[in-house]
Design an enzyme around this catalytic site. Structure first.
Site, PDB file in Angstrom:
ATOM      1  N   SER A 118      -3.948  88.629  13.547  1.00  0.00           N
ATOM      2  CA  SER A 118      -5.016  89.540  13.120  1.00  0.00           C
ATOM      3  C   SER A 118      -6.069  88.747  12.368  1.00  0.00           C
ATOM      4  O   SER A 118      -5.761  87.692  11.786  1.00  0.00           O
ATOM      5  CB  SER A 118      -4.443  90.631  12.204  1.00  0.00           C
ATOM      6  OG  SER A 118      -5.478  91.352  11.559  1.00  0.00           O
ATOM      7  N   TYR A 159       0.452  92.509   4.755  1.00  0.00           N
ATOM      8  CA  TYR A 159       0.031  92.360   6.146  1.00  0.00           C
ATOM      9  C   TYR A 159      -0.772  91.080   6.334  1.00  0.00           C
ATOM     10  O   TYR A 159      -0.519  90.307   7.261  1.00  0.00           O
ATOM     11  CB  TYR A 159      -0.798  93.574   6.560  1.00  0.00           C
ATOM     12  CG  TYR A 159      -1.263  93.547   7.997  1.00  0.00           C
ATOM     13  CD1 TYR A 159      -0.367  93.745   9.036  1.00  0.00           C
ATOM     14  CD2 TYR A 159      -2.606  93.341   8.317  1.00  0.00           C
ATOM     15  CE1 TYR A 159      -0.785  93.725  10.365  1.00  0.00           C
ATOM     16  CE2 TYR A 159      -3.035  93.319   9.628  1.00  0.00           C
ATOM     17  CZ  TYR A 159      -2.116  93.511  10.650  1.00  0.00           C
ATOM     18  OH  TYR A 159      -2.536  93.493  11.960  1.00  0.00           O
TER      19      TYR A 159
END
Length: 251
Positions: free
Chosen positions: A140, A153
């Protein structure tokens, strides 16, 4: 990009980017193994078969070593080889350095990092024995630039990027190429639901779109095309690469 009769294993294939990638690989002639922690990928495998393709659904939590072994064993029992592993499964839990719980941090790392490690370790053993293969990690932009309220995350996706480079260096002489795709904000079903249930859905959509200089969100299908490229023979000179597909977010 031709994947005729290639065996592709995709984790987190039940929705969003994983589903789009599974359908795209199948359209190019691949035999697709669809994994998910729930039964969500079962319908994706069924859709591929309904369209005349070959697909296998294997349920399993990739953070569990025994489940990973089962996924890989069933893949090999059915198709006898593994050409491409796409490590797409992941979870997103909110939290800052001040309010992220140890439980949430551990769970995020278990799925996003340990799961990627376990799947890759098992796949590498298979690929070495058969003479090569491709591994594509889905990280990501959060692993590159960080996101507010996404501490665990961001940390996990940064680890996946570092793992990509280390694996690529270790495996380049074994005919195993390892690359990483870093999506920006993508309009997946989970993001649609977050927007729908927000206090002001219109404002939420505008704020998400404003993250990207291009002025819109990505689609799962666009991210899937980057995954297919990284897995294809056309990327034969590429290993250890980090592909940002993010509408300019990391410029």
């Amino acid at each position: 990009m031709d994947f005729q009769d290639k065996v592709i294993l995709i984790t987190g294939a039940g929705a969003g980017i994983g589903e789009a990638a599974a359908l795209a690989f199948a359209k190019k002639g691949a035999k697709v193994v669809c994994n998910s922690v729930s039964e969500s990928a079962k319908k994706v495998a069924g859709e591929i078969r309904d369209r005349g393709g070959e697909s296998l659904f294997v349920q399993g939590d990739i953070s569990d070593k025994e489940a990973v072994a089962r996924v890989l064993d069933q893949t090999m029992q059915t198709y006898k080889r593994l050409d491409v592993l796409v490590n797409n499964a992941g979870i997103v839990l909110g939290g800052t350095i001040e309010n992220t719980t140890l439980e949430d941090f551990h769970r995020t790392l278990d799925v996003n990092v340990i799961g990627t490690f376990l799947m890759s370790q098992g796949a590498v053993d298979i690929m070495k024995r058969q003479g090569g293969g491709r591994i594509v990690h889905v990280s990501s932009v959060a692993g590159i630039k960080g996101h507010v309220n996404r501490l665990a995350y961001s940390a996990s996706k940064g680890a996946v990027i570092a793992m990509t480079k280390a694996m690529a260096l270790e495996l380049c002489h074994d005919n195993i190429q390892v690359n990483c795709v870093c999506p920006g904000t993508t309009l997946t079903p989970s993001l649609r639901e977050r927007i729908r249930t927000s206090a002001d859905p219109k404002l939420a959509m505008e704020q998400f779109c404003a993250r990207q200089p291009i002025g819109r969100l990505g689609t799962p299908e666009e991210i899937a095309q980057a995954i297919l490229f990284a897995a294809s023979h056309k990327a034969g000179f590429m290993t250890g690469s980090i592909l940002s597909i993010d509408g300019g977010m990391t410029m």
